[in-house]
Motif scaffolding. Structure first.
Motif, PDB file in Angstrom:
ATOM      1  N   LEU A 164      82.891 -58.288  21.273  1.00 53.30           N
ATOM      2  CA  LEU A 164      82.880 -57.236  22.576  1.00 53.30           C
ATOM      3  C   LEU A 164      82.098 -57.842  23.703  1.00 53.30           C
ATOM      4  N   ILE A 165      81.430 -59.149  23.499  1.00 50.46           N
ATOM      5  CA  ILE A 165      80.439 -59.537  24.588  1.00 50.46           C
ATOM      6  C   ILE A 165      81.470 -59.676  25.942  1.00 50.46           C
ATOM      7  N   GLY A 166      82.415 -60.100  26.042  1.00 49.28           N
ATOM      8  CA  GLY A 166      83.364 -60.413  26.966  1.00 49.28           C
ATOM      9  C   GLY A 166      83.462 -59.371  28.040  1.00 49.28           C
ATOM     10  N   GLU A 167      83.636 -58.172  27.394  1.00 46.44           N
ATOM     11  CA  GLU A 167      83.796 -56.748  28.054  1.00 46.44           C
ATOM     12  C   GLU A 167      82.812 -56.191  28.515  1.00 46.44           C
ATOM     13  N   GLN A 168      81.534 -56.798  28.296  1.00 43.87           N
ATOM     14  CA  GLN A 168      80.230 -56.334  29.014  1.00 43.87           C
ATOM     15  C   GLN A 168      80.217 -56.342  30.535  1.00 43.87           C
ATOM     16  N   GLN A 169      79.707 -55.283  31.217  1.00 47.56           N
ATOM     17  CA  GLN A 169      79.495 -55.482  32.633  1.00 47.56           C
ATOM     18  C   GLN A 169      78.210 -56.401  33.182  1.00 47.56           C
ATOM     19  N   ARG A 170      77.277 -56.426  32.183  1.00 46.27           N
ATOM     20  CA  ARG A 170      76.100 -57.322  32.667  1.00 46.27           C
ATOM     21  C   ARG A 170      76.145 -58.631  31.858  1.00 46.27           C
ATOM     22  N   THR A 171      77.471 -59.085  31.604  1.00 48.42           N
ATOM     23  CA  THR A 171      77.703 -60.191  30.567  1.00 48.42           C
ATOM     24  C   THR A 171      77.006 -61.408  30.785  1.00 48.42           C
ATOM     25  N   ASP A 172      76.451 -61.925  32.093  1.00 50.17           N
ATOM     26  CA  ASP A 172      75.755 -63.070  32.299  1.00 50.17           C
ATOM     27  C   ASP A 172      74.098 -62.946  31.608  1.00 50.17           C
ATOM     28  N   VAL A 173      73.669 -61.750  31.901  1.00 51.08           N
ATOM     29  CA  VAL A 173      72.426 -61.553  31.518  1.00 51.08           C
ATOM     30  C   VAL A 173      72.399 -61.465  29.915  1.00 51.08           C
ATOM     31  N   ILE A 174      73.282 -60.559  29.525  1.00 50.38           N
ATOM     32  CA  ILE A 174      73.345 -60.613  28.031  1.00 50.38           C
ATOM     33  C   ILE A 174      73.798 -61.991  27.399  1.00 50.38           C
ATOM     34  N   ARG A 175      74.433 -62.833  27.949  1.00 45.87           N
ATOM     35  CA  ARG A 175      74.816 -63.967  27.203  1.00 45.87           C
ATOM     36  C   ARG A 175      73.510 -64.788  27.446  1.00 45.87           C
ATOM     37  N   GLU A 176      72.750 -65.010  28.301  1.00 44.80           N
ATOM     38  CA  GLU A 176      71.403 -65.628  28.210  1.00 44.80           C
ATOM     39  C   GLU A 176      70.264 -65.081  27.475  1.00 44.80           C
ATOM     40  N   SER A 177      70.308 -63.630  27.767  1.00 43.89           N
ATOM     41  CA  SER A 177      69.246 -63.027  26.696  1.00 43.89           C
ATOM     42  C   SER A 177      69.412 -63.322  25.097  1.00 43.89           C
ATOM     43  N   LEU A 178      70.865 -63.292  24.670  1.00 46.20           N
ATOM     44  CA  LEU A 178      71.307 -63.631  23.496  1.00 46.20           C
ATOM     45  C   LEU A 178      70.621 -64.805  22.767  1.00 46.20           C
ATOM     46  N   ASN A 179      70.265 -65.773  23.712  1.00 45.95           N
ATOM     47  CA  ASN A 179      69.695 -66.970  23.378  1.00 45.95           C
ATOM     48  C   ASN A 179      68.293 -66.616  22.484  1.00 45.95           C
ATOM     49  N   ASN A 180      67.605 -65.655  23.153  1.00 44.14           N
ATOM     50  CA  ASN A 180      66.278 -65.330  22.585  1.00 44.14           C
ATOM     51  C   ASN A 180      66.551 -64.226  20.994  1.00 44.14           C
ATOM     52  N   ASN A 181      67.712 -64.065  20.619  1.00 43.43           N
ATOM     53  CA  ASN A 181      67.947 -63.343  19.298  1.00 43.43           C
ATOM     54  C   ASN A 181      67.533 -64.273  18.082  1.00 43.43           C
ATOM     55  N   HIS A 182      67.035 -63.352  17.143  1.00 40.58           N
ATOM     56  CA  HIS A 182      66.568 -64.157  16.058  1.00 40.58           C
ATOM     57  C   HIS A 182      67.351 -63.355  15.085  1.00 40.58           C
ATOM     58  N   TYR A 183      68.349 -63.720  14.338  1.00 36.93           N
ATOM     59  CA  TYR A 183      68.900 -63.273  13.136  1.00 36.93           C
ATOM     60  C   TYR A 183      68.388 -63.843  11.846  1.00 36.93           C
ATOM     61  N   GLN A 184      68.114 -62.793  11.111  1.00 37.53           N
ATOM     62  CA  GLN A 184      67.371 -63.334   9.808  1.00 37.53           C
ATOM     63  C   GLN A 184      67.813 -62.619   8.515  1.00 37.53           C
ATOM     64  N   ILE A 185      67.851 -63.316   7.605  1.00 39.11           N
ATOM     65  CA  ILE A 185      67.988 -62.704   6.216  1.00 39.11           C
ATOM     66  C   ILE A 185      66.433 -62.569   5.712  1.00 39.11           C
ATOM     67  N   ILE A 186      66.315 -61.297   5.243  1.00 45.98           N
ATOM     68  CA  ILE A 186      65.116 -60.967   4.891  1.00 45.98           C
ATOM     69  C   ILE A 186      64.950 -60.780   3.295  1.00 45.98           C
ATOM     70  N   ASP A 187      64.016 -61.790   2.528  1.00 53.20           N
ATOM     71  CA  ASP A 187      64.413 -61.676   0.945  1.00 53.20           C
ATOM     72  C   ASP A 187      63.571 -60.551   0.336  1.00 53.20           C
ATOM     73  N   SER A 188      62.583 -59.838   1.036  1.00 54.89           N
ATOM     74  CA  SER A 188      62.041 -58.914   0.216  1.00 54.89           C
ATOM     75  C   SER A 188      61.503 -57.737   1.121  1.00 54.89           C
ATOM     76  N   ARG A 189      61.363 -56.484   0.801  1.00 50.62           N
ATOM     77  CA  ARG A 189      60.898 -55.665   1.617  1.00 50.62           C
ATOM     78  C   ARG A 189      59.509 -55.783   2.145  1.00 50.62           C
ATOM     79  N   GLU A 190      58.560 -56.572   1.326  1.00 55.27           N
ATOM     80  CA  GLU A 190      57.285 -57.037   1.642  1.00 55.27           C
ATOM     81  C   GLU A 190      57.379 -57.866   2.761  1.00 55.27           C
ATOM     82  N   ASN A 191      58.317 -58.902   2.672  1.00 53.51           N
ATOM     83  CA  ASN A 191      58.338 -59.658   3.961  1.00 53.51           C
ATOM     84  C   ASN A 191      58.701 -59.196   5.264  1.00 53.51           C
TER      85      ASN A 191
END
Lengths: 410, 410
Positions: free
Chosen positions: B269-296
């Protein structure tokens, strides 16, 4: 005197200057960068002390308490219990209403600045630390440039619920609390009064950590009539004046007889006071005024927002109900300000220098933080999503629009 | 990933520097000294605008509202009412218990900073001003560097309960609010987000006036499982990212399948977004993580105290109950963060950059101040005066001792 004349004559206290600010900024940078070694350097430079281990051992705190007389031990415990009871009574509770809740949690780790030097103020320790303990703060850290071996300040720290004590002071201690060093782990919020360097440092670290307020010299506004005990009022004035040479008293009354009567008691007793030099100098900051209307009185009080307002007057109830801005209000003969300094219950860490117009005395709730929890039902969502979409579009936030839209489409 | 690894990788946002601080300090000094003429000078210098009269006429605000479409008018009014209802429900009430009361009063005069420039954020106007109006603040002053003639920001100011609007921005506007100029009377507290100069200026005037918080870039932490709508989550990520290039998203899940599924929707969907340039640059600050426990998970949330936490997960209730530090928590499909930005009710002015660990979202209670009223009975006084006298003596405050003593003697 009317309120406008008073306001024109009123000057807020300001002892900060560009040079001090620059010094404080460079101390903060140094502690951020060089950690404990900077902290050591400034402690030698400003306090003339070489500190090997900043942490004060639990054993030393305990011994300080145990070496007190029974009278002193009991006094500290009674005061601690009074503070804890009062703070418990005003502690905020979670709020739940349908799709919203608003919840409170204690801060995790806080730092309390305890002024040191020659003076010992165990009451300030209790007034700052007990509210934090009642809030449920896990780590209550105190810093104080108190270098004497055993004393009642350390004893108060022992019973107040403080978990760590460090021998450090000034801007360097504030920086250590805000950013952490090898010895002192970063805290979430810093509270407690200090000198101008401490105040400047607190201001600079604000935002990186929470801060309670910037404290200035102590103030009292006394409003009295002929029902008051003039000798007692004279002692209230001395009690305010003995704090330090910048302390201020505003003694207001409707009649010149009352002011003259208090003045005559002051003149009669001033020579007997133990801290007479400080008191004499501080009395230069006293403002004795005849107030010609209730309206003017309230306008003056709400304008200054005095740290302490003491009303010893036959109409004390109606007057106090109309006070909007003050650090704390004391009503009647049996609530002299001095009882608030020690044992009434509310903290004596109060806003000064007109800041009561926007801030309040330190209390348990300053050691809580809070947030809203939002869980909307489908029906509610559908009833408001269109309005949100309209404004999102107008703001040019199209992904906001889509994030809202997809939830009504499916 | 465990919480410790996460914490080590986590960096707080800091875009301030010594040069900016020095510029801001000199702007503040200049406005303090030269008042409106300094304000004019900096408005020309930084905003490229010559302003003759800073005050925006009421008529212009009214016209801005009247020229909106009915859909827009109704959207603003619905949102305003939602905010007012919610804020009313969490407003603190006076507390009375025997010898103590604890009373709240609205601040007299407050200033709201509304960011301007090309973007228009009427929602921010409502989210800041309506809580102040519900608090009962008499003078609600807004400053904004919005120079276009009629627009929805001015319309929102018209309906929000704002009493004065001035066309000014940056550190110079903050200084004008804090110290007053010929055009703009000093306020008691300044709230609202702004750029780094606004943030630095707010920090410098803290203590002379009240300040809400120092705002950084927006953040969201999304915790999702396979009950979530991955397309909706992708839009939630875009909505966060489109704010600005520094906006951050933490997308956490127990399973890599969930993260991959969201990622694949993002890619689609990213290509369809109106503010796509800002979104693309901002996505560099995204942190995707697998979390191994509720405590963590909880340790990470409580450590970051994210501005927004969105839980779209089958165990959302139990998870949200264990969140201690956050700007606001959004639960479930029908509470996407975007609905909180506009219409849910709680203010969207929220703490960022870990400051949720010690501060909270702007609300009605930030526009109240409070104080204790102390009126002890003779019996209570007598039961605690000795303890107070003991400590007063130990602190060397002899006039405090006498002020206490005289009231038990007579």
């Amino acid at each position: 005197m009317n309120a406008e004349t008073f306001k024109k004559k009123f000057v807020t206290f300001d002892d900060t200057d560009k040079e001090s600010l620059e010094n404080v900024l460079s101390i903060i940078e140094d502690v951020k960068k060089n950690s404990d070694s900077a902290l050591k350097k400034y402690t030698e430079q400003f306090d003339g002390q070489t500190v090997e281990d900043f942490r004060v051992p639990e054993e030393k705190l305990k011994r300080s308490f145990e070496n007190l007389s029974d009278e002193e031990k009991n006094a500290l415990i009674l005061i601690k219990d009074r503070i804890a009871d009062y703070q418990q009574s005003i502690k905020y509770k979670d709020y739940q209403d349908g799709e919203f809740s608003y919840v409170y949690h204690p801060l995790e780790r806080i730092g309390i600045y305890i002024p040191g030097g020659t003076a010992l103020y165990p009451s300030s320790v209790l007034m700052s630390a007990v509210p934090a303990a009642v809030a449920g703060v896990k780590d209550i850290v105190a810093v104080t440039p108190t270098f004497t071996d055993e004393n009642i300040t350390l004893a108060a720290l022992y019973i107040a619920g403080v978990t760590e004590v460090y021998t450090a002071g000034g801007a360097q201690a504030v920086a250590a609390l805000a950013y952490g060093t090898e010895s002192i782990k970063k805290v979430d919020k810093i509270t407690g009064p200090g000198n101008k360097y401490v105040a400047l440092a607190k201001k600079q670290v604000f935002g990186d950590v929470g801060i309670d307020m910037i404290a200035g010299p102590s103030e009292i506004l006394l409003y009295v009539d002929d029902t008051a005990d003039y000798t007692a009022i004279a002692y209230d004035v001395f009690a305010q004046a003995e704090h330090d040479v910048n302390a201020r008293t505003f003694l207001l009354a409707e009649s010149s007889n009352v002011i003259e009567a208090v003045q005559s008691e002051i003149d009669r007793l001033i020579g007997e006071q133990q801290r007479t030099d400080v008191i004499r100098e501080s009395l230069n900051n006293n403002h004795y005024q005849i107030i010609d209307s209730r309206e003017n009185l309230l306008e003056i009080i709400n304008y200054i927002a005095p740290e302490h307002v003491s009303i010893q007057h036959r109409e004390e109830q109606v007057i106090s109900k109309n006070i909007r801005y003050a650090g704390a209000v004391f009503i009647g003969k049996y609530s002299p300000e001095a009882i608030g300094d020690y044992a009434a219950g509310p903290s004596h860490v109060l806003p000064t220098n007109q800041t009561g117009r926007f801030s309040h005395g330190l209390n348990v709730n300053d050691f809580l933080t809070s947030h809203a929890v939002i869980q909307l039902k489908e029906g509610t969502y559908n009833s408001i999503a269109d309005a949100a979409k309209t404004i999102a579009k107008k703001e040019g936030l199209y992904a906001h629009y889509e994030s809202l839209n997809i939830r009504t489409e499916r």
